[in-house]
Design an enzyme around this catalytic site. Structure first.
Site, PDB file in Angstrom:
ATOM      1  N   ASP A   1     -64.154 -34.341 -54.712  1.00 56.44           N
ATOM      2  CA  ASP A   1     -63.445 -33.072 -54.535  1.00 56.44           C
ATOM      3  C   ASP A   1     -61.948 -33.271 -54.769  1.00 56.44           C
ATOM      4  O   ASP A   1     -61.436 -34.401 -54.777  1.00 56.44           O
ATOM      5  CB  ASP A   1     -63.706 -32.579 -53.100  1.00 56.44           C
TER       6      ASP A   1
ATOM      7  N   ASP B   1     -66.556 -22.304 -55.333  1.00 59.44           N
ATOM      8  CA  ASP B   1     -66.805 -22.217 -53.891  1.00 59.44           C
ATOM      9  C   ASP B   1     -67.418 -20.872 -53.533  1.00 59.44           C
ATOM     10  O   ASP B   1     -67.885 -20.683 -52.412  1.00 59.44           O
ATOM     11  CB  ASP B   1     -65.481 -22.358 -53.123  1.00 59.44           C
TER      12      ASP B   1
HETATM   13  C1  DGJ Z   1     -63.942 -27.595 -51.190  1.00 55.87           C
HETATM   14  C2  DGJ Z   1     -65.295 -27.643 -51.834  1.00 55.87           C
HETATM   15  O1  DGJ Z   1     -65.341 -26.834 -52.958  1.00 55.87           O
HETATM   16  C3  DGJ Z   1     -66.352 -27.275 -50.814  1.00 55.87           C
HETATM   17  O2  DGJ Z   1     -67.606 -27.226 -51.419  1.00 55.87           O
HETATM   18  C4  DGJ Z   1     -66.307 -28.290 -49.715  1.00 55.87           C
HETATM   19  O3  DGJ Z   1     -66.685 -29.544 -50.201  1.00 55.87           O
HETATM   20  C5  DGJ Z   1     -64.923 -28.342 -49.107  1.00 55.87           C
HETATM   21  N1  DGJ Z   1     -63.908 -28.533 -50.101  1.00 55.87           N
HETATM   22  C6  DGJ Z   1     -64.825 -29.446 -48.094  1.00 55.87           C
HETATM   23  O4  DGJ Z   1     -63.555 -29.611 -47.635  1.00 55.87           O
END
Ligand code: DGJ
Length: 721
Positions: free
Chosen positions: A472, A541
């Site tokens: 991430d 997301d």
């Molecule tokens: C952002 C990601 O896109 C989410 O899926 C998740 O992993 C969060 N970060 C966790 O902090």
């Protein structure tokens, strides 16, 4: 195939594309880029006239100007007043007079140094064009690589300082093409956090249209790609060109129509936060660009780009490897979990047939919320009620693979790492930090940081039996300023990307069986640079099924379905609060690599039965969705309320249709399937009715849904053999 003929013509022939270049006294111009032309005799010769206010190099020939020629370099300062491909500061000024001095054709492919490269091009031909500015002693090379199997030309640009003084690169684009005056549209993949890759199309008009990013990442808002198509092109008709960049940092892409309606298109590193000092005898490689072409409209361009990315960019071991159906605990628990809770979810997932459990953020250090602990990559054994090894063992014992979330590029101020190495943060000495999600960015332009992270994450992957990593990256870059000099600081963003690529290459090479999924708050860095190392990307997301329709439409426009993670989450949806049925959420998530991201223990028996059936159904359609041919059946510009896609391989055809809002007093939609064999029979599994390919493609298939919002239908046709 690359051919040079005696007329100073260079031909690059792909499967059905040709690029034809002419060398006239060292100036190389583009004669044709489009459908295959095997023999060219200047039929489309520019009719040159004495254009007012366009500079002439030869005082006796007032009809020849750089401003009106179709270039592949585009040089500043000599009378070509369009956007340049290069801007290099040397002893005299910032402009160059590069002339072709030599060329070569060789088998294979020239690699960009320290940058992502396509692979599998050994049987291709490369045309190397060598230009020189004899006064400034600058060498500029273009390597065009072409193969008879594709309609994508790979371009690499290299600049070498052959002088005995340092020079400073201010702009080095990766590709530039001048194409004839015609009505064109430009298409880009735009958006924002939570609505990535929205397809935008607009007419090209006189002036400059440009996109780009100065965030230190390609970003949610823009994708490093630009499509130029005939103004009347549709999915099935017309010419279309895509310029794409294999890069994940700051970039620019533009289309410029000049006073003669001629069109220049370019892509490369951004000019913002970029200058590069090149010492004598040093070279600089610009990120690799891909030039794809289709004469079969935008669907043809999609298929060309998707297959090139699958065959030459996504790591070979994963390009065709079916992806496990995962369950991710992020939207199920956020930071609020313990071992017992996680194992309850794992138990449910295993019973429902899922294959991979992903432990998301919160497993390390003092990471109880998103304000702290990034950088402290040691296991929080209190939270996991034991070691990570034991936890992984328990997951594996339940027949599930194990995946882990990491965010290697970030640091929290409240962390042990920050205490130890406060100078590892990207910052301007003596000035305050700028925060985002209360975190700071590690300075990957510093080799010490890269070495530290290489060891740390290599140890993590060597110590634990990890099958999958979610990498991430949750903020963009600010406060660039670690460099000792102005020029060093201006190089920091690009050096950062080189450091990140070094870590990504090292970890993926050392751990070739681990499936990596890249993420940047969803699709904040969903580009071909990342895809060269990480075969999958978390597209957004935003997990709402209806919002996902646009996001997935855009993500699939140039990238293959197998690269796209797509999850069923809870209702009401956590991002937009919409309620949709689990059936629709499943059908939409099955348009990519299916996963789940909700607390399975909260589902009632009926919902569990639906999920179980979805998982089983996906396993039977997975080869076709992930490795079959992809078609769009509805263009959202024409029909905002419906989406339909098709996946076809030699065994079956899957059609997914979604109607967003209920309608009244309308004729039901008929879909016209694509890419089937006219004479072959296709049996609809639900009704056992058999239809010929011709009937499904030309008479069409009418979709019937009951009244109601957010409804979907997935049809499976088996090909009768
Ligand atoms: C952002 C990601 O896109 C989410 O899926 C998740 O992993 C969060 N970060 C966790 O902090």
């Amino acid at each position: 195939m690359a051919i040079i003929n005696s007329d100073n013509l260079f031909y690059l022939h792909g499967k059905s594309v040709s690029m034809i270049l002419e060398n006239r006294e060292g100036v190389v111009t583009l004669k044709h880029f489009g459908r295959k032309v095997k023999n060219y005799h200047f039929s489309n010769q520019l009719f040159e006239r004495d254009h007012a206010f366009s500079g002439n190099r030869n005082p006796l020939n007032r009809t020849y100007s750089y401003d009106t020629q179709r270039h592949i370099v585009g040089q500043h300062g000599l009378g070509d007043f369009r956007q340049p491909a290069i801007r290099i500061q040397h002893q005299q000024n910032e402009w160059t007079d590069l002339k072709l001095v030599d060329y070569k054709v060789f088998k294979g492919h020239e690699q960009a140094v320290q940058l992502p490269n396509p692979y599998g091009l050994d049987d291709s031909d490369t045309l190397q064009l060598i230009f020189k500015d004899e006064v400034a002693n600058i060498r500029y090379e273009i390597f065009y690589t072409v193969s008879e199997h594709t309609d994508t030309i790979v371009q690499l640009v290299r600049v070498t300082n052959e002088s005995n003084q340092p020079i400073v690169l201010h702009r080095v684009l990766s590709s530039l093409l001048d194409v004839p005056a015609k009505p064109y549209d430009v298409m880009t993949l735009q958006g924002a956090y939570g609505r990535e890759k929205t397809v935008r199309r607009q007419a090209v008009t006189q002036g400059l249209f440009s996109i780009g990013s100065n965030r230190g990442a390609s970003g949610h808002a823009q994708t490093p790609a630009i499509i130029l198509c005939d103004h009347n092109a549709t999915d099935d008709y017309g010419n279309a060109i895509a310029l794409q960049l294999m890069y994940s940092g700051n970039f620019q892409a533009f289309v410029q129509q000049n006073q003669l309606n001629e069109v220049r298109v370019g892509i490369g590193l951004s000019d913002d936060n970029f200058t590069w000092e090149l010492a004598p005898q040093d070279s600089f490689d610009a990120p690799v660009a891909l030039l794809s072409y289709s004469a079969q409209g935008l669907q043809g361009l999609t298929n060309e780009s998707q297959s090139f990315v699958k065959e030459h960019i996504i790591p070979a071991d994963f390009a065709n490897k079916e992806r496990p159906i995962l369950i991710n605990n992020w939207e199920a628990t956020y930071f609020n979990f313990d071992k017992a809770k996680l194992l309850e979810i794992v138990d449910e997932a295993a019973a429902l047939g899922m294959e991979l459990f992903v432990l998301d953020d919160g497993w390390f250090g003092n990471r109880f919320d998103d304000n702290r602990a990034l950088g402290d990559w040691y296991v929080n054994e209190a939270k996991l009620d034991g070691s990570l090894a034991e936890f992984i063992k328990e997951v594996h014992q339940r027949g599930m693979q194990f995946g882990l979330w990491i965010e290697p590029e970030m640091i929290s101020q409240e962390s042990d790492l920050y205490q130890e190495h406060p100078n590892w943060v990207i910052q301007v000495p003596g000035r305050e930090h700028t925060y985002s999600r209360n975190q700071l960015v590690l300075d990957y332009s510093n080799p010490e940081v890269v070495q530290y992270m290489k060891k740390l994450f290599n140890d993590l992957l060597s110590t634990y039996d990890i099958d999958y990593i979610k990498w991430d990256m949750n903020r963009n870059m600010t406060n660039i300023g670690n460099g000792d000099t102005y020029l060093a600081t201006r190089a920091q963003s690009h050096r950062y990307m080189l450091g990140v690529y070094e870590l990504a290459a090292y970890l993926t090479q050392n751990h070739p069986t681990v499936l990596f999924e890249s993420c940047s708050g969803g699709g904040g860095r969903n580009d071909l640079g990342m895809m060269r190392y990480f075969p999958q990307v978390w597209a957004s997301d935003n997990t709402d099924a209806i919002c996902r329709l646009d996001i997935q439409y855009g993500s699939n426009f140039l990238y293959p379905t197998i690269s796209m993670g797509s999850h069923v989450s809870a209702a009401p949806n956590h991002q937009v609060n919409r309620i949709t049925s689990v059936a629709t959420r499943g059908d939409v998530a099955m348009m990519g690599n299916l996963g789940y991201e909700l607390d399975l223990t909260q589902l009632n028996d009926e919902e569990k039965a639906i999920v179980k059936e979805q998982v089983a159904r996906y396993k039977s359609i997975r080869p076709t969705v992930q490795n079959g041919q992809f078609f769009r059946l509805i263009n959202p510009d024409e029909m905002r309320n419906e989406v339909a896609v098709q996946y076809t391989d030699d065994e079956q055809t899957i059609v997914t249709y979604v109607r967003i809002l209920s309608t009244i007093e309308t004729i039901e939609t008929t879909l016209y399937l694509k890419g089937l064999e006219e004479e072959a029979l296709y049996e609809l599994t639900e009704s056992r009715m058999q239809y010929s390919g011709a009937e499904l493609m030309y008479a069409g298939l009418t979709m019937v849904l009951p009244a109601g919002d957010f409804l979907s239908q997935q049809l499976v046709f088996k090909k009768i053999k």
